[in-house]
Design a protein around this motif. Structure first.
Motif, PDB file in Angstrom:
ATOM      1  N   ASN A 194      35.075  32.968  39.747  1.00  0.00           N
ATOM      2  CA  ASN A 194      35.229  32.870  38.292  1.00  0.00           C
ATOM      3  C   ASN A 194      33.918  33.168  37.570  1.00  0.00           C
ATOM      4  O   ASN A 194      33.907  33.825  36.521  1.00  0.00           O
ATOM      5  N   LYS A 195      32.809  32.687  38.121  1.00  0.00           N
ATOM      6  CA  LYS A 195      31.509  32.953  37.507  1.00  0.00           C
ATOM      7  C   LYS A 195      31.199  34.454  37.521  1.00  0.00           C
ATOM      8  O   LYS A 195      30.713  35.010  36.542  1.00  0.00           O
ATOM      9  N   PHE A 196      31.471  35.108  38.651  1.00  0.00           N
ATOM     10  CA  PHE A 196      31.234  36.550  38.734  1.00  0.00           C
ATOM     11  C   PHE A 196      32.147  37.301  37.773  1.00  0.00           C
ATOM     12  O   PHE A 196      31.727  38.278  37.144  1.00  0.00           O
ATOM     13  N   SER A 197      33.402  36.854  37.658  1.00  0.00           N
ATOM     14  CA  SER A 197      34.341  37.522  36.752  1.00  0.00           C
ATOM     15  C   SER A 197      33.857  37.424  35.314  1.00  0.00           C
ATOM     16  O   SER A 197      33.877  38.414  34.572  1.00  0.00           O
ATOM     17  N   ARG A 198      33.429  36.233  34.900  1.00  0.00           N
ATOM     18  CA  ARG A 198      32.906  36.072  33.543  1.00  0.00           C
ATOM     19  C   ARG A 198      31.647  36.905  33.346  1.00  0.00           C
ATOM     20  O   ARG A 198      31.439  37.504  32.281  1.00  0.00           O
ATOM     21  N   HIS A 199      30.819  36.950  34.367  1.00  0.00           N
ATOM     22  CA  HIS A 199      29.577  37.719  34.307  1.00  0.00           C
ATOM     23  C   HIS A 199      29.866  39.204  34.089  1.00  0.00           C
ATOM     24  O   HIS A 199      29.160  39.883  33.335  1.00  0.00           O
ATOM     25  N   MET A 200      30.907  39.702  34.736  1.00  0.00           N
ATOM     26  CA  MET A 200      31.265  41.115  34.614  1.00  0.00           C
ATOM     27  C   MET A 200      32.149  41.392  33.405  1.00  0.00           C
ATOM     28  O   MET A 200      32.405  42.549  33.074  1.00  0.00           O
ATOM     29  N   GLY A 201      32.640  40.327  32.767  1.00  0.00           N
ATOM     30  CA  GLY A 201      33.485  40.511  31.602  1.00  0.00           C
ATOM     31  C   GLY A 201      34.913  40.900  31.934  1.00  0.00           C
ATOM     32  O   GLY A 201      35.626  41.464  31.116  1.00  0.00           O
ATOM     33  N   GLU A 202      35.348  40.618  33.164  1.00  0.00           N
ATOM     34  CA  GLU A 202      36.728  40.925  33.539  1.00  0.00           C
ATOM     35  C   GLU A 202      37.233  39.875  34.509  1.00  0.00           C
ATOM     36  O   GLU A 202      36.452  39.137  35.111  1.00  0.00           O
ATOM     37  N   SER A 203      38.540  39.796  34.668  1.00  0.00           N
ATOM     38  CA  SER A 203      39.149  38.846  35.584  1.00  0.00           C
ATOM     39  C   SER A 203      39.481  39.526  36.906  1.00  0.00           C
ATOM     40  O   SER A 203      39.884  40.687  36.940  1.00  0.00           O
ATOM     41  N   MET A 204      39.315  38.773  37.991  1.00  0.00           N
ATOM     42  CA  MET A 204      39.639  39.277  39.316  1.00  0.00           C
ATOM     43  C   MET A 204      41.058  38.852  39.685  1.00  0.00           C
ATOM     44  O   MET A 204      41.383  37.660  39.683  1.00  0.00           O
ATOM     45  N   ILE A 205      41.907  39.821  39.976  1.00  0.00           N
ATOM     46  CA  ILE A 205      43.276  39.565  40.427  1.00  0.00           C
ATOM     47  C   ILE A 205      43.359  39.998  41.888  1.00  0.00           C
ATOM     48  O   ILE A 205      43.179  41.181  42.190  1.00  0.00           O
ATOM     49  N   THR A 206      43.606  39.054  42.784  1.00  0.00           N
ATOM     50  CA  THR A 206      43.706  39.377  44.208  1.00  0.00           C
ATOM     51  C   THR A 206      45.174  39.523  44.589  1.00  0.00           C
ATOM     52  O   THR A 206      45.962  38.588  44.409  1.00  0.00           O
ATOM     53  N   VAL A 207      45.525  40.694  45.099  1.00  0.00           N
ATOM     54  CA  VAL A 207      46.909  40.995  45.464  1.00  0.00           C
ATOM     55  C   VAL A 207      46.950  41.279  46.966  1.00  0.00           C
ATOM     56  O   VAL A 207      46.296  42.207  47.453  1.00  0.00           O
ATOM     57  N   THR A 208      47.722  40.465  47.696  1.00  0.00           N
ATOM     58  CA  THR A 208      47.832  40.617  49.143  1.00  0.00           C
ATOM     59  C   THR A 208      49.195  41.183  49.499  1.00  0.00           C
ATOM     60  O   THR A 208      50.229  40.648  49.084  1.00  0.00           O
ATOM     61  N   THR A 209      49.193  42.281  50.254  1.00  0.00           N
ATOM     62  CA  THR A 209      50.426  42.940  50.680  1.00  0.00           C
ATOM     63  C   THR A 209      50.310  43.355  52.138  1.00  0.00           C
ATOM     64  O   THR A 209      49.207  43.397  52.699  1.00  0.00           O
ATOM     65  N   ALA A 210      51.455  43.677  52.745  1.00  0.00           N
ATOM     66  CA  ALA A 210      51.452  44.075  54.154  1.00  0.00           C
ATOM     67  C   ALA A 210      50.874  45.474  54.352  1.00  0.00           C
ATOM     68  O   ALA A 210      50.308  45.780  55.389  1.00  0.00           O
ATOM     69  N   VAL A 211      51.043  46.326  53.338  1.00  0.00           N
ATOM     70  CA  VAL A 211      50.494  47.687  53.379  1.00  0.00           C
ATOM     71  C   VAL A 211      49.705  47.924  52.098  1.00  0.00           C
ATOM     72  O   VAL A 211      49.900  47.232  51.097  1.00  0.00           O
ATOM     73  N   ALA A 212      48.821  48.905  52.117  1.00  0.00           N
ATOM     74  CA  ALA A 212      47.966  49.168  50.960  1.00  0.00           C
ATOM     75  C   ALA A 212      48.787  49.552  49.732  1.00  0.00           C
ATOM     76  O   ALA A 212      49.797  50.261  49.824  1.00  0.00           O
ATOM     77  N   LEU A 213      48.346  49.074  48.583  1.00  0.00           N
ATOM     78  CA  LEU A 213      48.992  49.447  47.326  1.00  0.00           C
ATOM     79  C   LEU A 213      48.713  50.908  46.998  1.00  0.00           C
ATOM     80  O   LEU A 213      47.640  51.426  47.307  1.00  0.00           O
ATOM     81  N   THR A 214      49.666  51.545  46.364  1.00  0.00           N
ATOM     82  CA  THR A 214      49.434  52.915  45.904  1.00  0.00           C
ATOM     83  C   THR A 214      48.637  52.867  44.597  1.00  0.00           C
ATOM     84  O   THR A 214      48.555  51.829  43.932  1.00  0.00           O
ATOM     85  N   THR A 215      48.075  53.992  44.215  1.00  0.00           N
ATOM     86  CA  THR A 215      47.334  54.078  42.956  1.00  0.00           C
ATOM     87  C   THR A 215      48.235  53.722  41.781  1.00  0.00           C
ATOM     88  O   THR A 215      47.821  53.030  40.845  1.00  0.00           O
ATOM     89  N   GLU A 216      49.466  54.181  41.841  1.00  0.00           N
ATOM     90  CA  GLU A 216      50.422  53.888  40.770  1.00  0.00           C
ATOM     91  C   GLU A 216      50.690  52.391  40.665  1.00  0.00           C
ATOM     92  O   GLU A 216      50.752  51.829  39.556  1.00  0.00           O
TER      93      GLU A 216
END
Length: 275
Positions: A194-216
């Motif tokens: 959370n501290k790093f997210s505030r420092h960068m001015g954005e929120s970190m959303i962690t998404v876990t899936t069985a295969v890599a997400l596509t760009t879309e």
């Protein structure tokens, strides 16, 4: 939680000294380590905490005490930070150690800035958090203060074997391990994220899936969560084949788990409950 006096002292001190800390460049690595060491010292010496937070004691006396403790070995910015914190008012004695730790993490963030690795460290902390979500026994060992600190650090290193994490990520993870400060391990890692997210001015959303997400898929998630949260977001895509299918999304402390493995566990619990 900190009292209002402590929150004000912590914020005013960090805001006023942020430029000096930022301008220290790569020296912030040394400063951060020194501040983490002093946090540990305070956590295990309540008499020193009391001496540094005693309202009737002069600022000069407190600075003299600091010099007697760390001598001339510390970086000048470290001494400036500790002197400033000692000169302020605190709601509770132990809150001064929280202030020192806050500065320690800030120093590590500025070191990441100086070395161009801020986003990398933020992503790696999120990966560590995600990896530990399903390992409750391991997590409990990492913050079990009845286990020697070195044994806990060795466990962390064995867990991360093969992970080529940035040295800032490793140092933050080690700090959370060797000095739990009466917090659960994941709570400390999430606080750092959370501290790093505030420092960068954005929120970190962690998404876990069985295969890599596509760009879309990543673009759709960015759009959705940017609109939902009202601020910029970064999608940290974690691939974990063990979830089988579906998606686990973590936003701050909130986890929405719609993976196949989570649904199977839910079904198993329902079957056992009805048996």
């Amino acid at each position: 939680m900190r009292g209002e006096t402590s929150r004000i002292s912590d914020r005013v001190s960090r805001d006023s000294l942020a430029p000096e800390l930022r301008n220290a460049g790569e020296d912030t690595w040394r400063i951060g380590n020194e501040l983490f060491s002093f946090t540990n010292l305070l956590d295990h010496n309540v008499r020193i905490e009391r001496a540094l937070t005693e309202p009737s004691r002069s600022a000069e006396d407190k600075v003299a005490l600091l010099r007697s403790l760390i001598g001339d070995q510390a970086h000048p910015v470290t001494m400036t930070i500790l002197s400033d914190l000692a000169s302020r008012q605190w709601s509770r004695v132990r809150d001064v150690a929280n202030g020192v730790e806050d500065f320690g993490v800030d120093a590590m963030m500025y070191y990441a800035d100086a070395t161009g690795t801020t986003l990398q460290v933020s992503i790696e902390l999120a990966e560590l958090h995600s990896a530990l979500l399903g390992l409750s026994v391991v997590r409990s060992r990492l913050y079990d203060e009845s286990v020697p600190a070195q044994a806990r650090i060795d466990l962390l290193h064995s867990l991360l074997n093969g992970k080529n994490f940035n040295k800032v990520t490793m140092r933050l993870a080690e700090h959370a391990t060797c000095n739990p400060r009466k917090r659960r391990y994941l709570a400390t890692i999430q606080w750092m994220i959370n501290k790093f997210s505030r420092h960068m001015g954005e929120s970190m959303i962690t998404v876990t899936t069985a295969v890599a997400l596509t760009t879309e898929q990543v673009d759709k998630l960015v759009t959705f969560y940017t609109n939902k949260l009202g601020r910029a977001v970064h999608i940290n895509s974690v691939v974990d084949p063990s979830v089988i299918g579906g998606m686990r999304v973590q936003v701050g402390d909130e986890v929405t788990d719609n993976t196949v493995v989570a649904q199977l566990h839910k079904l198993q619990r329902a079957v056992k409950a009805s048996a």
